[in-house]
Design an enzyme around this catalytic site. Structure first.
Site, PDB file in Angstrom:
ATOM      1  N   ASP A  72       0.867  -1.177   0.000  1.00 51.60           N
ATOM      2  CA  ASP A  72       0.000   0.000   0.000  1.00 51.60           C
ATOM      3  C   ASP A  72       0.902   1.225   0.000  1.00 51.60           C
ATOM      4  O   ASP A  72       1.910   1.261   0.720  1.00 51.60           O
ATOM      5  CB  ASP A  72      -0.848   0.047   1.271  1.00 51.60           C
ATOM      6  CG  ASP A  72      -2.016  -0.921   1.259  1.00 51.60           C
ATOM      7  OD1 ASP A  72      -2.140  -1.709   0.297  1.00 51.60           O
ATOM      8  OD2 ASP A  72      -2.799  -0.908   2.223  1.00 51.60           O
ATOM      9  N   HIS A 115       5.020  -7.344   0.252  1.00 50.07           N
ATOM     10  CA  HIS A 115       4.674  -8.650  -0.300  1.00 50.07           C
ATOM     11  C   HIS A 115       5.355  -8.854  -1.651  1.00 50.07           C
ATOM     12  O   HIS A 115       5.949  -7.928  -2.213  1.00 50.07           O
ATOM     13  CB  HIS A 115       3.157  -8.777  -0.416  1.00 50.07           C
ATOM     14  CG  HIS A 115       2.455  -8.773   0.915  1.00 50.07           C
ATOM     15  ND1 HIS A 115       1.788  -9.870   1.408  1.00 50.07           N
ATOM     16  CD2 HIS A 115       2.330  -7.806   1.862  1.00 50.07           C
ATOM     17  CE1 HIS A 115       1.278  -9.583   2.603  1.00 50.07           C
ATOM     18  NE2 HIS A 115       1.594  -8.327   2.902  1.00 50.07           N
ATOM     19  N   SER A 126       8.645   3.823   4.963  1.00 45.21           N
ATOM     20  CA  SER A 126       9.739   4.098   4.044  1.00 45.21           C
ATOM     21  C   SER A 126       9.333   3.829   2.602  1.00 45.21           C
ATOM     22  O   SER A 126       8.182   4.018   2.241  1.00 45.21           O
ATOM     23  CB  SER A 126      10.984   3.311   4.423  1.00 45.21           C
ATOM     24  OG  SER A 126      12.104   3.853   3.771  1.00 45.21           O
TER      25      SER A 126
END
Length: 291
Positions: free
Chosen positions: A88, A145, A248
């Site tokens: 995200d 992921h 980050s």
């Protein structure tokens, strides 16, 4: 106004000391104080706790537990695509690598060799390939992921500074993502090798991977490598590979002629884990009709 002016104070700040202090605070189990900190953070950054596997703010023993919270089942369905978005966040930049140069922001580029810690042989595999730089804001889900299936070959810790990685800093600090501390992960995927890089930043307490655990701290002064080519560490598309303790950026590298980005992607656009990032490049038939 010059893009350099807003980031000048960052050159003077004791970034590593601030980051170490933030790490101590984030890891502390301080009961009501921890809950109050989390509640303030959720309100300030409008964090959507309905997507969390555990939406109960008071149940998190430390800020780190909250920050690396899991999503509830089904919150991020995986698109039917060869490559999916691994996080995200928001698109900082993406596109073609010009020989060995990655576009950072107007007036700023940096080399693939610098990003991976000085290994020119590794970087050469991505000459004229493609890259994607994705920024995770404080409100985002902070697990990373896999964009596609991948067998882990190597992990490289690259020491560096700890500038912020927000869009303002990306416009004002030359070579930002090749200057900051980072963890470079090399995989072999269905279309060849690819790199997934976790970039550190101010107050990012640590970065960790599912196969190694916490990579930093300690913050070392030299490049360190771990080789996994004699093992069979295979991760599936959409499977968690790591996480940030505080936010980050992720930088991905792909070889030439392996990826075509979806036309829905635009710089600064919001993206979500599991959405289409792109598909593989189809071979062009020769004049005999063979591929």
């Amino acid at each position: 106004m010059s893009n350099r002016l807003p980031v000048l104070p960052q050159y003077l700040l004791p970034k590593k000391a601030l980051t170490a202090f933030a790490g101590l605070v984030a890891g502390a189990k301080a009961g009501r104080l921890t809950t109050a900190l989390i509640r303030w953070f959720v309100g300030k950054y409008n964090v959507n706790m309905t997507e969390a596997a555990n939406p109960n703010i008071a149940s998190y023993a430390s800020f780190n537990e909250f920050f690396t919270r899991a999503l509830r089942s089904g919150a991020r369905p995986l698109a039917d695509a060869d490559f999916i978005c691994p996080v995200d966040g928001a698109i900082s930049q993406f596109g073609k690598i010009e020989q060995d140069q990655i576009f950072q922001a107007k007036g700023h580029s940096y080399s693939t060799t610098a990003l991976v810690g000085g290994n020119a042989e590794l970087a050469a595999q991505f000459e004229n390939g493609n890259f994607a730089t994705l920024y995770l804001s404080p409100r985002d889900y902070h697990r990373i992921h896999m964009p596609c299936d991948g067998r882990l070959l190597r992990m490289i810790y690259v020491p560096g500074t700890l500038f912020s990685v927000n869009p303002t800093t990306a416009r004002g600090v030359p070579g930002l993502f090749a200057r900051n501390e980072r963890v470079v992960c090399l995989f072999e995927g269905p279309s060849g090798p690819f790199v997934l890089t976790l970039v550190g930043a101010t107050i990012v307490g640590s970065m960790q991977t599912v196969w190694h655990g916490v990579v930093n701290p300690p913050r070392l002064d030299a490049v360190r490598e771990w080789h996994y080519d004699k093992q069979y560490l295979q991760l599936k598309k959409g499977e968690e590979m790591g996480r940030f303790l505080l936010g980050s950026t992720v930088v991905m590298l792909f070889p030439k002629d392996t990826l075509t980005f979806t036309d829905k992607w635009q710089p600064a656009a919001a993206v979500r884990l599991g959405e289409v990032m792109g598909n593989g490049v189809q071979p062009v038939p020769d004049q005999t009709g063979q591929q």
